[in-house]
Enzyme design. Structure first.
Site, PDB file in Angstrom:
ATOM      1  N   GLU A 154       0.862  -1.105  -0.025  1.00 39.18           N
ATOM      2  CA  GLU A 154      -0.074   0.078  -0.075  1.00 39.18           C
ATOM      3  C   GLU A 154       0.963   1.200   0.025  1.00 39.18           C
ATOM      4  OE1 GLU A 154      -4.097  -0.937   2.328  1.00 39.18           O
ATOM      5  OE2 GLU A 154      -2.243  -1.415   3.410  1.00 39.18           O
ATOM      6  N   LYS A 175     -11.376   4.416   2.117  1.00 45.89           N
ATOM      7  CA  LYS A 175     -10.327   3.676   1.064  1.00 45.89           C
ATOM      8  C   LYS A 175     -11.338   3.257  -0.054  1.00 45.89           C
ATOM      9  CE  LYS A 175      -6.665   2.127   2.387  1.00 45.89           C
ATOM     10  NZ  LYS A 175      -5.450   1.123   2.954  1.00 45.89           N
TER      11      LYS A 175
END
Length: 126
Positions: free
Chosen positions: A21, A101
Site C-alpha cells: 500500500e 479507502k
C-alpha cells in the site's frame, strides 16, 4: 448555527499497513463537516466571519500527501490541523471527518472501507 460540508473529495494516497500500500497507493474519498455560527457571515456577506472551504480542502489535500498506516491517524491529523488553523477565531463548534479507502485490499468484494472521526472523540480522551 450552521455547517460547512465538503462532500466526496477524491484524492489518491499511500495509506495502509500492508507494505504494497505504501508504493501502489489507492483512491480515497474524504468528507469534512464543520459546525459553526454562520449568522454574521450570512448577514454581512463577509468571508472573514466564516471558514473558507478552500482552506479546508487544502488541509485535507496536504494531509493526504503524508502517508499513514491507519485512516484513524490521518483523520485525527486533519481535525487537529483544522482546529489549529481556526483556534484564534474560535469559530468551530464541532468537526467530523469521514475517510474511505476505495477498493480496499481484502479477500472479498468490498467497495470501500471508511473511518469516521469526530473531534468530540479526541477532546473526551485528552
Amino acid at each position: 448555527m450552521g455547517k460547512i460540508i465538503l462532500e466526496n473529495i477524491k484524492l489518491f494516497g499511500f495509506h495502509g499497513c500492508m507494505p504494497e500500500e505504501s508504493y501502489v497507493g489507492s483512491y480515497y474519498t474524504v468528507n469534512v463537516e464543520v459546525e459553526l455560527d454562520l449568522y454574521k457571515a450570512s448577514v454581512n456577506d463577509d468571508l472573514s466571519k466564516t471558514i473558507n472551504y478552500v482552506h479546508l480542502y487544502r488541509i485535507v489535500k496536504e494531509e493526504m500527501a503524508t502517508n499513514s498506516k491507519l485512516l484513524e491517524h490521518l483523520a485525527q491529523r486533519i481535525i487537529q490541523r483544522i482546529r489549529k488553523k481556526y483556534s484564534k477565531v474560535d469559530l468551530i463548534k464541532y468537526t467530523k471527518i469521514k475517510i474511505c479507502k476505495e477498493n480496499p485490499p481484502l479477500q472479498s468484494n468490498v467497495d470501500r472501507v471508511c473511518v469516521l472521526l469526530e473531534d468530540k472523540d479526541l477532546i473526551n480522551k485528552n
